[in-house]
Structure formats: C-alpha cells, structure tokens
Design a protein around this motif. Structure first.
Motif, mmCIF file in Angstrom:
data_model
loop_
_atom_site.group_PDB
_atom_site.id
_atom_site.type_symbol
_atom_site.label_atom_id
_atom_site.label_comp_id
_atom_site.label_asym_id
_atom_site.label_seq_id
_atom_site.Cartn_x
_atom_site.Cartn_y
_atom_site.Cartn_z
ATOM 1 N N ILE A 13 27.753 40.611 29.705
ATOM 2 C CA ILE A 13 27.149 41.144 30.918
ATOM 3 C C ILE A 13 27.579 42.587 31.095
ATOM 4 O O ILE A 13 28.758 42.904 31.012
ATOM 5 C CB ILE A 13 27.559 40.317 32.141
ATOM 6 C CG1 ILE A 13 27.175 38.861 31.926
ATOM 7 C CG2 ILE A 13 26.929 40.865 33.410
ATOM 8 C CD1 ILE A 13 27.760 37.923 32.947
ATOM 9 N N ALA A 14 26.621 43.455 31.341
ATOM 10 C CA ALA A 14 26.931 44.853 31.608
ATOM 11 C C ALA A 14 26.230 45.261 32.894
ATOM 12 O O ALA A 14 25.029 45.500 32.902
ATOM 13 C CB ALA A 14 26.485 45.746 30.451
ATOM 14 N N VAL A 15 26.958 45.295 33.987
ATOM 15 C CA VAL A 15 26.396 45.723 35.260
ATOM 16 C C VAL A 15 27.097 47.022 35.637
ATOM 17 O O VAL A 15 28.175 47.021 36.204
ATOM 18 C CB VAL A 15 26.613 44.665 36.351
ATOM 19 C CG1 VAL A 15 25.966 45.124 37.654
ATOM 20 C CG2 VAL A 15 26.022 43.341 35.905
ATOM 21 N N GLY A 16 26.479 48.149 35.296
ATOM 22 C CA GLY A 16 27.090 49.434 35.596
ATOM 23 C C GLY A 16 28.453 49.541 34.946
ATOM 24 O O GLY A 16 28.627 49.474 33.745
ATOM 25 N N ALA A 17 29.470 49.714 35.768
ATOM 26 C CA ALA A 17 30.845 49.866 35.270
ATOM 27 C C ALA A 17 31.503 48.514 35.077
ATOM 28 O O ALA A 17 32.726 48.425 35.036
ATOM 29 C CB ALA A 17 31.649 50.712 36.246
ATOM 30 N N SER A 18 30.716 47.436 34.978
ATOM 31 C CA SER A 18 31.220 46.069 34.779
ATOM 32 C C SER A 18 32.041 45.620 35.976
ATOM 33 O O SER A 18 33.254 45.775 36.037
ATOM 34 C CB SER A 18 32.072 45.985 33.500
ATOM 35 O OG SER A 18 31.290 46.249 32.365
ATOM 36 N N ASP A 19 31.345 45.069 36.954
ATOM 37 C CA ASP A 19 31.996 44.578 38.162
ATOM 38 C C ASP A 19 32.615 43.206 37.962
ATOM 39 O O ASP A 19 33.467 42.795 38.753
ATOM 40 C CB ASP A 19 30.984 44.510 39.315
ATOM 41 C CG ASP A 19 30.483 45.888 39.714
ATOM 42 O OD1 ASP A 19 31.252 46.857 39.538
ATOM 43 O OD2 ASP A 19 29.340 46.002 40.174
ATOM 44 N N PHE A 20 32.159 42.469 36.948
ATOM 45 C CA PHE A 20 32.679 41.127 36.733
ATOM 46 C C PHE A 20 32.528 40.749 35.266
ATOM 47 O O PHE A 20 31.723 41.312 34.529
ATOM 48 C CB PHE A 20 31.969 40.099 37.634
ATOM 49 C CG PHE A 20 30.477 40.271 37.694
ATOM 50 C CD1 PHE A 20 29.656 39.709 36.730
ATOM 51 C CD2 PHE A 20 29.893 41.001 38.725
ATOM 52 C CE1 PHE A 20 28.286 39.870 36.785
ATOM 53 C CE2 PHE A 20 28.518 41.172 38.778
ATOM 54 C CZ PHE A 20 27.713 40.609 37.818
ATOM 55 N N ASP A 21 33.340 39.747 34.865
ATOM 56 C CA ASP A 21 33.327 39.272 33.473
ATOM 57 C C ASP A 21 32.411 38.070 33.293
ATOM 58 O O ASP A 21 31.770 37.938 32.253
ATOM 59 C CB ASP A 21 34.746 38.882 33.051
ATOM 60 C CG ASP A 21 35.702 40.054 33.101
ATOM 61 O OD1 ASP A 21 35.529 41.007 32.331
ATOM 62 O OD2 ASP A 21 36.638 40.027 33.926
ATOM 63 N N TRP A 22 32.413 37.181 34.286
ATOM 64 C CA TRP A 22 31.595 35.971 34.220
ATOM 65 C C TRP A 22 30.712 35.882 35.454
ATOM 66 O O TRP A 22 31.032 36.444 36.519
ATOM 67 C CB TRP A 22 32.446 34.697 34.191
ATOM 68 C CG TRP A 22 33.366 34.507 33.038
ATOM 69 C CD1 TRP A 22 33.627 35.363 32.007
ATOM 70 C CD2 TRP A 22 34.182 33.351 32.822
ATOM 71 N NE1 TRP A 22 34.540 34.816 31.150
ATOM 72 C CE2 TRP A 22 34.916 33.583 31.630
ATOM 73 C CE3 TRP A 22 34.379 32.151 33.503
ATOM 74 C CZ2 TRP A 22 35.811 32.653 31.115
ATOM 75 C CZ3 TRP A 22 35.266 31.218 33.001
ATOM 76 C CH2 TRP A 22 35.982 31.469 31.813
ATOM 77 N N ILE A 23 29.610 35.130 35.320
ATOM 78 C CA ILE A 23 28.831 34.665 36.472
ATOM 79 C C ILE A 23 28.982 33.157 36.530
ATOM 80 O O ILE A 23 28.654 32.461 35.566
ATOM 81 C CB ILE A 23 27.336 35.025 36.339
ATOM 82 C CG1 ILE A 23 27.147 36.544 36.210
ATOM 83 C CG2 ILE A 23 26.549 34.503 37.533
ATOM 84 C CD1 ILE A 23 25.718 36.953 35.921
ATOM 85 N N LEU A 24 29.500 32.666 37.626
ATOM 86 C CA LEU A 24 29.644 31.220 37.819
ATOM 87 C C LEU A 24 28.500 30.745 38.705
ATOM 88 O O LEU A 24 28.423 31.092 39.888
ATOM 89 C CB LEU A 24 30.998 30.885 38.452
ATOM 90 C CG LEU A 24 32.231 31.277 37.633
ATOM 91 C CD1 LEU A 24 33.509 30.843 38.351
ATOM 92 C CD2 LEU A 24 32.182 30.670 36.233
#
Length: 578
Positions: A338-349
């Motif tokens: 997952i790459a959301v901009g500056a990487s706000d999170f590692d996983w989506i639960l």
C-alpha cells in the motif's frame, strides 16, 4: 490529493471503501450549527450484513430512508436517490474515488436523521454516475464515519453544513460523548452470537465493559485523519512474527494499521500474507487473482496484539469461502503493498478482523474553545477461541491449533501527544526547581561559611600583627624609637650567628615586622613617627657590608629605612653576622 495504489486484482464483489485523503478545514472552527438537535432516547441502530461483504444501516435523508454502507475509512455521505430529487442542490460537483469504484454528482444539503439524531442541514452528494460495488449488494450509498479533515465535501464547500455527518451531530451536542461503537455480526456462521449494532454516544449493553479497557491512541497521536492505531505484533499458530513498518516514526517492531469497516478483507505486504498461509498444507498464492488459495479445512489461529492485549481472530474470518465458488476458500489477507502518499499505514484491517472485536471510535470531547480533544480507540474481544475452534470444525471439518498459544506483544513503547508531553514536563518542573533550590541553598551555605572563615582568618591575622608589635618591644627584633629616645642607635644581639642557615622562624618574625610597620602606617599615624627604627636581623640577607653597617649601627633616616627593608633573600648559608 494523494493517490491510493493497490497492486491487486479484486473480484467484482469485493468491496473496498477506503477513500483518498485531502487536507480539510480545521475542526476548531466548524461548530456553528444554529438549530438544536432533536434527539430520540435511543441512539443506536441495527446493522445488517450482506454475505459478510458489507454492513448497512438506514439513514433518513429529506424524509426518505436509504440503506447505506457504514465506512470508517471515509468521511463523506453520498446516496443514490433514484427518482427522488434533493430539495437544496448546489452547483458544486464532485467525484469521489474509492479503492474500488467511484461516484460523481452534485453536492446538496438538507435534513438528515441518523441513529436517532436529527441534523437540520447536512451536506451529501447525490449520485449521478459512476460505479461502486456497494450498489450491487443492496446499499444505495455510503455514510463516512471518519474525520471531517478527510472529507472532500467539506473541502469543496465553506459552509458549516458541509462538515461530516458525525461532526455535525457532535457539534450540536457538545456535552454528549463523541464516539461511535460498532459490532459486526458474522452472517455465514450458524453459531454466531454477535448482533450487529452501531451506537452514537451509546454502548451496547452486552459490551459495556469496553469502557474499562485501555485507550488506544491514534498514530500519529496528533493530526491523524484516519482511524490508524499501532499494532504491537501478530502471532500465527503461537509464533510471533517479525514486523517492520515503513511508516515514519513508528516504534521498532510495531506497525501502523487502519481500521476500515468499509473494506471486506485486509491488506498487508506479501510477506505478511505468506507468513499466515504458507504453512498450511495445500495452500498456494494464485498469481492471477493475487490471493492465497487455502484448503477450507485449514485452520489457523491468528492473534493480533493491541496495547499489550491479545485479540484472537475468528478462524472462519482468516480463511473464508469464495463468494464466486463456496467450495473454494481463500485467505482474507490480500498480499498488497500500500502506498498512500507518505505511507500513513502498513496494513488495512477490514471487516474480516473487525468482526472479532467490539470497537469504540472516540473522536475526543469538545473543550471550552469548541475544539475536539485527541481521538482514540477502545477494543473488546468478542471471540472465545475454544468456541470459535468448535464452530470452525463444525463448518469446515478442520481443526485450529488453539493449544499453540497466542504469543506475546513486542516491547511496549508509549506514544504521547504533545499535550501529554507538556503535562509530563510541567510535573517535572517543580522537581527541577526543588533540586535547584536545594543546590542553591547548599551553595549559599558554603558561601556564608567561606566568608565567615575569611573574616575569621583576617581577624586572626590582625591579632597576630598586634601581638607581634607588642612582643617586639620586649624582644628587640623590631623596635620603634621616638626622636631623641634613649634606645635609638643602640646595637642589639643578633638572633642568627655567623655561618648559620636562615631559620624559618626568622623569616616569620621578619614578615611580622613588615606587617607591623604596614599596619602602623595604615592606621593614620605620621609616616615620620617613628622616623627612626632600630632593626636587628640575620646576615642571611644579601647586601653590601657598608650599607648593612650603615643601616644597623646608626639612627635611620627615612631613605635608609626603605633600603634596609628591600634585601634579596639568599637560600644558602648565612653570611657573617654583625
């Protein structure tokens, strides 16, 4: 706008409602609703599940009820009104893009009722075109349960009614708790005991104990625009797995994860999915669908650790039946970077994880300046692992290794907000001042003692000088004589004989003599009184024989007196005496 990149091929029925994020207006200036809320006593609503894919609640918009998907991963409200038309449309158009699908339409505003709360003027998007999979599963839109700062409508319109639905509810009721609580049922489980519900500022009675659980702060603790929290660790069949985050400032060994009720499955890096499914006999990664195909009887005990507590995930949600072919099972963790901009999170639960917990999403209460406090999450496990293993065996015929244990969390690292850091600093300031005060008192005491010792020493030296002056009259070492006195010009006996070394006592007496003369002058007496001084001393001072005789054998005049008190001390044996 930051783009969300999902490198996977999802089946058409898979719902993912994660929204792109933008910088919305500050929540500090949005509490300007004029009308009072007309609230019913019950602020909870039933949530129905559509084949465990999405969760729906009824929302009344301009007098008509619409089934909308509950989505904690977005913040906008949009609806397909069918043949109905909004009473207050605007000329503003907007395209909302999700992880899968998009919708386009005009922004409108009007009265909305949700969970017993009536909002007299609320913004929403009227669906005109686009494609979103929720429309294929009985929903007519989405209600975003995220923060206003994530709302596209709020960014596009500068009116107070453009804020998110939940924000407007909380702004009209500042004294009420600003949270939502959600339980998701498992429709595919015949032994399911969880009743789906959503409460706004209200807890389900069977889960009220969640209020005593730890507050899990969002990460980052300030400025978060999503329901992202830190995951301590994850455990597969009793083995704690290594975790490495790509998000900035996440403590070592921990992960930043997004809690998203609008996503059916969970999304994690490929190595994470492999660590969960690769040990199951017969499991393999299907490169066409980018999903793990797993035997339906493959039981896995997956445990997630949050805030130092273990949460077992129901085995029926770790390996799920394919909606396209129920005879085939797949892993519910999709291998995705997952790459959301500056990487706000590692996983989506997604909901495959959220079905195992009763979750409270607290937005923070308003302070005296109408600013919301720091948000947090509270979680309560609704899974009994033994009962869950029995349900799995009854449904799939396989076993779950529950005796493997649930592992352990990584070393706990506290994450403090700026206000918490300031509070801690303020608590330390009195201790710092106390320490400084103690040190200052010690230094002051030492200074006083030093001054007193110096004064005592000076007084003692003065007394010694006076005593020396008095005794010198009797010993004849330094003897003042008045003009025409009887003793003037008389010879005295030397205190050091010829060929003797200079004794330290002689030096001391000599120095005392100088001190006496200096004090004598300092006290204001006439310099010429005494004008004649008779001095006897050892021959260990180096000067000419004739000058010595002149100074010692005659009555001194002032020039001679000064010359005689300026000898050069020689360290060797004394020269011949008088």
């Amino acid at each position: 706008m930051r783009a969300l990149l999902l490198s996977l091929l999802l089946p058409a029925w898979t719902v993912q409602a994660l929204r792109f994020d933008i910088a919305g207006r500050s929540v500090a200036h949005l509490k300007t609703i004029n009308a009072n809320v007309l609230a019913a006593e019950d602020h909870s609503d039933d949530i129905s599940s559509t084949r465990d894919v999405l969760y729906i609640a009824n929302v009344t918009i301009e007098g008509r009820s619409y089934p909308l998907q509950m989505d904690t991963g977005s913040s906008d409200l949009w609806v397909d009104m069918g043949s109905n038309t909004p009473a207050n449309p605007t000329s503003n158009t907007l395209n909302l893009t999700y992880g899968t699908g998009n919708v386009f339409g005009n922004i409108a505003h009007g009265p909305v009722t949700f969970a017993g709360y009536d909002i007299p003027d609320q913004a929403y998007l009227v669906f005109q075109s686009g494609h979103n999979p929720v429309l294929s599963f009985g929903a007519q839109g989405i209600i975003g349960l995220g923060f206003t700062t994530l709302s596209h409508i709020d960014a596009a319109v500068t009116e107070s009614w453009a804020s998110s639905l939940l924000y407007n509810i909380f702004a009209q009721n500042p004294s009420e708790p600003n949270f939502i609580a959600m339980a998701l049922e498992r429709e595919s489980d015949e032994h399911n005991t969880v009743h789906g519900s959503l409460g706004v500022g209200e807890l389900a009675k069977e889960y009220e104990s969640v209020s005593s659980t730890d507050h899990i702060p969002l990460f980052p603790p300030e400025g978060s625009k999503r329901w992202t929290v830190l995951l301590d660790s994850y455990v597969v069949n009793g083995a704690t797995q290594n975790a490495t985050s790509t998000v900035q400032d996440v403590p070592a060994g921990r992960l930043s994860v997004l809690l998203d009720s609008g996503t059916t499955y969970s999304y994690a890096p490929p190595e994470v999915a492999a660590s969960i499914y690769s040990s199951v006999n017969g499991a393999f990664l299907n490169t066409t669908t980018n999903q793990w195909t797993v035997p339906c009887s493959g039981g896995i005990r997956l445990t997630l650790w949050f805030a130092g507590r273990a949460f077992d995930i129901h085995p029926l949600d770790v390996v799920v039946q394919s909606l396209a072919d129920p005879s085939i099972c797949i892993g519910s963790f999709i291998p995705t970077r997952i790459a959301v901009g500056a990487s706000d999170f590692d996983w989506i639960l997604g909901t495959n994880i959220l079905r195992s917990v009763y979750a409270v999403y607290d937005f923070g209460d308003f302070d005296s300046n109408n600013v919301m406090g720091n948000p947090y999450v509270q979680l309560l496990s609704v899974v009994d692992i033994e009962e869950a293993a029995s349900s799995f065996q009854a449904a799939r015929g396989g076993t779950v290794p529950i005796n493997s244990g649930n592992g352990s969390a990584s070393t706990s690292v506290s994450v403090m907000t700026t206000s918490e850091k300031l509070d801690k600093l303020m608590n330390l300031i009195p201790l710092m001042f106390a320490a400084l005060g103690a040190n200052a008192l010690i230094l002051l005491t030492i200074l006083v003692i030093g001054i007193l010792a110096l004064l005592s020493y000076a007084q003692a030296e003065s007394q010694k000088a006076k005593s020396c002056a008095t005794s010198s009259r009797d010993n004849g070492f330094v003897k003042p004589c008045l003009r025409g006195g009887a003793n003037c010009g008389q010879r005295r006996t030397s205190i050091v004989g010829p060929h003797q070394t200079l004794d330290e006592d002689v030096v001391e007496i000599w120095l005392k003599a100088l001190t006496f003369v200096a004090l004598y002058k300092k006290r204001g007496r006439a310099y010429r009184a005494p004008e004649h001084v008779e001095v006897l001393f050892a021959s260990s001072f180096h000067y000419g024989q004739s000058r010595r005789r002149q100074c010692l054998d005659t009555v001194w005049s002032r020039p001679c007196w000064r010359r005689c008190f300026s000898p050069q001390l020689t360290p060797h044996s004394a020269r011949r005496g008088l």
